[in-house]
Scaffold this motif. Sequence first.
Motif, mmCIF file in Angstrom:
data_model
loop_
_atom_site.group_PDB
_atom_site.id
_atom_site.type_symbol
_atom_site.label_atom_id
_atom_site.label_comp_id
_atom_site.label_asym_id
_atom_site.label_seq_id
_atom_site.Cartn_x
_atom_site.Cartn_y
_atom_site.Cartn_z
ATOM 1 N N ASP A 142 49.281 29.229 35.229
ATOM 2 C CA ASP A 142 50.275 29.685 36.201
ATOM 3 C C ASP A 142 51.672 29.443 35.628
ATOM 4 O O ASP A 142 52.339 28.476 35.975
ATOM 5 C CB ASP A 142 50.056 28.877 37.499
ATOM 6 N N ASN A 156 54.919 34.745 38.820
ATOM 7 C CA ASN A 156 55.567 35.189 40.064
ATOM 8 C C ASN A 156 57.060 35.275 39.768
ATOM 9 O O ASN A 156 57.502 34.812 38.695
ATOM 10 C CB ASN A 156 55.212 34.273 41.251
ATOM 11 N N LYS A 176 50.415 42.193 41.415
ATOM 12 C CA LYS A 176 50.425 41.122 42.414
ATOM 13 C C LYS A 176 51.292 41.562 43.589
ATOM 14 O O LYS A 176 52.466 41.911 43.410
ATOM 15 C CB LYS A 176 50.980 39.858 41.758
HETATM 16 C C1 E4P Z 1 50.217 31.824 41.833
HETATM 17 O O1 E4P Z 1 49.814 32.929 41.816
HETATM 18 C C2 E4P Z 1 51.403 31.390 42.603
HETATM 19 O O2 E4P Z 1 52.462 32.203 42.292
HETATM 20 C C3 E4P Z 1 51.722 29.958 42.296
HETATM 21 O O3 E4P Z 1 50.528 29.242 42.098
HETATM 22 C C4 E4P Z 1 52.611 29.312 43.318
HETATM 23 O O4 E4P Z 1 52.681 27.924 43.072
HETATM 24 P P1 E4P Z 1 53.791 26.968 43.704
HETATM 25 O O5 E4P Z 1 53.456 26.752 45.127
HETATM 26 O O6 E4P Z 1 53.674 25.701 42.899
HETATM 27 O O7 E4P Z 1 55.112 27.670 43.529
#
Ligand code: E4P
Length: 218
Positions: A6, A28, A88
């Motif tokens: 991630d 993201n 996504k």
């Molecule tokens: C994954 O797809 C998400 O974007 C990510 O795990 C969010 O993680 P966070 O809550 O640590 O920002």
Amino acid sequence: MKFFIDTANLEQICQAQALGILDGVTTNPSLMAKEGIKGKENIFKHYKAICDIVDGPVSAEVFATEFKGMTEEGEELYQIDPNKITIKLPCTQEGIKAVKYFSDKGYRTNCTLIFTVGQALLAAKAGATFCSPFVGRLDDIGEDGVSLIEEIVSTYRYYGFKTEVLAASIRHTNHILKCIQAGADVATCPLKSILGLIDHPLTTKGLEIFCKAAESMK
Ligand code: E4P
């Protein structure tokens, strides 16, 4: 059980890929911004660089929040590498419509920002390839993120949905272990949490003993 990393950090992606256990990447907008990437051209170049490193799916999140923008942006993102890019999309009314639109076209999708079984059920009905429940963010507000994973896994199994449960917002190694027990298909994790699965003080100590014995025999 698949492992995604991630992050949008190329160095960390290379490090995880070199371990030989990496199945994919999720990003993201926050993770992309953290890398200091600016402008569409650079964003696209960065996704291409990620796709060139890994063998599996690479989740690229749309910035648009309405259906038309999501579909236009998703289409462009998908063309960066149709074998790897996974579009996504947030679990909103517009996002669910876009998941259905892309799944009807046979494109991979990841329905993100999932916090309830109801959201997960609709993501699956719309044909999402992955649904991303956020474990850590639920824990942050005093709820139980791992229980949500268990509930979604059992609901999907009961109804026979093919959507994979992608445990997201993983904060530490124990989250990964709990998600494995809960039956998640995928966990997307920071590199540190993945490496935490390897480290054990008795492994370190045992190796020191073996190294000394090996040295004594030279
Ligand atoms: C994954 O797809 C998400 O974007 C990510 O795990 C969010 O993680 P966070 O809550 O640590 O920002």
